[in-house]
Design an enzyme around this catalytic site. Structure first.
Site, PDB file in Angstrom:
ATOM      1  N   GLY A   1       2.175  18.000   8.299  1.00 42.03           N
ATOM      2  CA  GLY A   1       3.139  16.941   8.607  1.00 42.03           C
ATOM      3  C   GLY A   1       4.244  16.801   7.580  1.00 42.03           C
ATOM      4  N   GLU A   2       4.411  17.819   6.769  1.00 39.74           N
ATOM      5  CA  GLU A   2       5.415  17.774   5.695  1.00 39.74           C
ATOM      6  C   GLU A   2       6.841  17.713   6.249  1.00 39.74           C
ATOM      7  OE1 GLU A   2       5.720  17.397   2.350  1.00 39.74           O
ATOM      8  OE2 GLU A   2       5.172  19.378   1.612  1.00 39.74           O
TER       9      GLU A   2
ATOM     10  N   ARG B   1       1.353  21.084   2.960  1.00 38.91           N
ATOM     11  CA  ARG B   1       0.750  19.852   3.480  1.00 38.91           C
ATOM     12  C   ARG B   1       1.058  19.726   4.966  1.00 38.91           C
ATOM     13  NH1 ARG B   1       2.527  15.205  -0.848  1.00 38.91           N
ATOM     14  NH2 ARG B   1       0.852  15.549  -2.338  1.00 38.91           N
TER      15      ARG B   1
ATOM     16  N   ILE C   1       6.914  14.585  -9.169  1.00 42.44           N
ATOM     17  CA  ILE C   1       7.432  14.715 -10.542  1.00 42.44           C
ATOM     18  C   ILE C   1       6.419  14.179 -11.547  1.00 42.44           C
ATOM     19  CG2 ILE C   1       9.210  13.862 -12.156  1.00 42.44           C
ATOM     20  CD1 ILE C   1      11.276  14.325  -9.965  1.00 42.44           C
TER      21      ILE C   1
ATOM     22  N   TYR D   1       2.648   4.010   7.626  1.00 46.70           N
ATOM     23  CA  TYR D   1       3.436   3.513   6.492  1.00 46.70           C
ATOM     24  C   TYR D   1       4.908   3.345   6.898  1.00 46.70           C
ATOM     25  CZ  TYR D   1       5.680   3.533   1.886  1.00 46.70           C
ATOM     26  OH  TYR D   1       6.448   3.224   0.792  1.00 46.70           O
TER      27      TYR D   1
ATOM     28  N   PHE E   1       2.986  23.073  -2.883  1.00 46.43           N
ATOM     29  CA  PHE E   1       2.413  23.148  -1.535  1.00 46.43           C
ATOM     30  C   PHE E   1       3.426  23.839  -0.615  1.00 46.43           C
ATOM     31  CE2 PHE E   1       0.292  19.088  -3.070  1.00 46.43           C
ATOM     32  CZ  PHE E   1      -0.857  19.768  -3.471  1.00 46.43           C
TER      33      PHE E   1
ATOM     34  N   GLN F   1       0.913  -1.137   0.000  1.00 49.95           N
ATOM     35  CA  GLN F   1       0.000   0.000   0.000  1.00 49.95           C
ATOM     36  C   GLN F   1       0.959   1.194   0.000  1.00 49.95           C
ATOM     37  OE1 GLN F   1      -1.730   3.109   0.517  1.00 49.95           O
ATOM     38  NE2 GLN F   1      -0.829   2.716   2.533  1.00 49.95           N
TER      39      GLN F   1
ATOM     40  N   SER G   1      11.731   2.391   2.778  1.00 52.36           N
ATOM     41  CA  SER G   1      11.470   3.779   2.388  1.00 52.36           C
ATOM     42  C   SER G   1      12.173   4.744   3.313  1.00 52.36           C
ATOM     43  CB  SER G   1       9.959   4.016   2.466  1.00 52.36           C
ATOM     44  OG  SER G   1       9.666   5.386   2.450  1.00 52.36           O
TER      45      SER G   1
END
Ligand code: UD2
Length: 332
Positions: A298-299, A296, A214, A169, A230, A104, A145
């Protein structure tokens, strides 16, 4: 250099979970080009058959022929691999190596649906590892990640940084890394975890608001539409081209080295989102206007990888610079 590359004249059978996706389909292309037989496991929730179209005429029962070929199975990874792979292994022999990319993929979705994320991302990894343990698979490579790091204060980010993920995540990717380590140490399944930074390139789907920036900017700029940044656009990212990423994936899965290793897969260079937008507008002939919207929540403000470990363990280094990679992406 990559140590211990497979030199067997027999083409290894490699399973790729998520093989119909963006990174997965590029991985399949390179594995086939490297002489492997590939079995794709994908639930087609975000993956697309079109991404594997070049192999379509050689799909199914092609393993016995002289051409390398690809078998495609529709499987939800969280239900396990045993029954899906049984007919394949009965006919073509055992799965020797696994690239685990099925996931996910949306951080935002994971915040709204932590249980689903846990079932697919952590549970999916356990299913892959259980299969690998029972079937004596020689190597499992998993896509982790940069999200495992969360907010860090030192840059470039080192693999030894203490991880405090700020999303389910990231938590489940980190838990999956621990699972790889456990299966390697206790059950002797060789494993490597690759912490991808911001991957981009052809076939990345721009259709969701949470698609890679991108892919969104390229899609809009090609159509002469506005680009929306953003926040102030001073946030930075380490964008790594998919062709480079899959060289790392394939190098890691075809080696018997780098066991129990985890490493960053990035370029070591960062660019602001503002500079990125300006470059894309310039490369597409200056037709698009750049606008700003609210930042955004929590960026992460800065992200850039330390890259020496992948070079040391895999002999891997990114080769495609951002302008070249963007040009390839804009061509589609
Ligand atoms: C990336 C990964 C994510 C996770 C995370 C870890 C992608 C697609 N996502 O999230 O899976 O690993 O890193 O930290 O690679 N932006 C705009 N305009 C747009 C879209 C995005 O300004 O139309 C900005 C966005 O606010 C962010 C940057 O571009 O500052 C990159 O956004 P992203 O969604 O491509 O990736 P990121 O870094 O949030």
């Amino acid at each position: 250099m990559v140590h211990g590359l497979v030199t067997s004249p027999l083409r290894p059978l490699v399973a790729v979970t998520g093989g119909a996706g963006f990174i997965g389909s590029h991985t399949v292309d390179l594995l086939v080009a490297s002489g492997c037989r590939v079995v794709v496991l994908d639930d087609f929730s975000t993956g697309k058959r079109a991404n594997l179209a070049r192999w379509a005429d050689r799909e199914r029962f092609g393993f016995g022929g002289s051409e390398p070929s690809v078998e495609v199975l529709t499987v939800d990874i969280s239900h396990g691999l045993f029954s899906a792979l049984a007919p394949i292994t009965a006919q073509y022999g055992r799965v020797e190596r696994i690239v685990h990319l099925a996931a996910q993929v949306s951080v935002i979705h994971s915040i709204a649906n932590p249980m689903t994320d846990e079932r697919i991302n952590y549970g999916g990894t356990l299913q892959v590892l259980e299969y690998a343990r029972a079937s004596a698979v020689r190597k499992v490579v998993m896509a982790s990640s940069a999200a495992v790091y969360g907010d860090v204060s030192e840059f470039p980010v080192d693999e030894q940084a203490v991880c405090h993920p700020v999303s389910p995540y990231g938590m489940h990717k980190l838990a999956s890394e621990h699972a790889l380590h456990y299966y390697s140490q206790v059950h002797h399944v060789p494993t490597t975890a690759l912490r991808f930074f911001n991957v981009y390139g052809p076939r990345q789907d721009p259709s969701s608001p949470y698609s890679g920036v991108i892919s969104i900017f390229a899609d809009r700029a090609n159509a002469g539409r506005d680009l929306t940044i953003f926040g102030d656009g001073e946030q930075t990212r380490d964008f790594v081209y998919v062709g480079d990423v899959v060289r790392a994936v394939v190098g890691a899965v075809l080696t018997d080295g780098a066991d129990r290793a985890l490493m960053n897969i990035g370029t070591g260079s960062e660019i602001t989102v503002k500079e990125l937008a300006q470059t894309i507008v310039e490369l597409t002939g200056g037709k698009s206007t750049i606008r700003h919207a609210e930042a955004r929540a929590g960026e992460i403000l800065r992200s850039v990888a330390r890259v020496e470990r992948a070079e040391r363990l895999l002999g891997w280094k990114s080769q495609i610079g951002l302008r070249d990679g963007l040009a390839q992406t804009l061509r589609g």
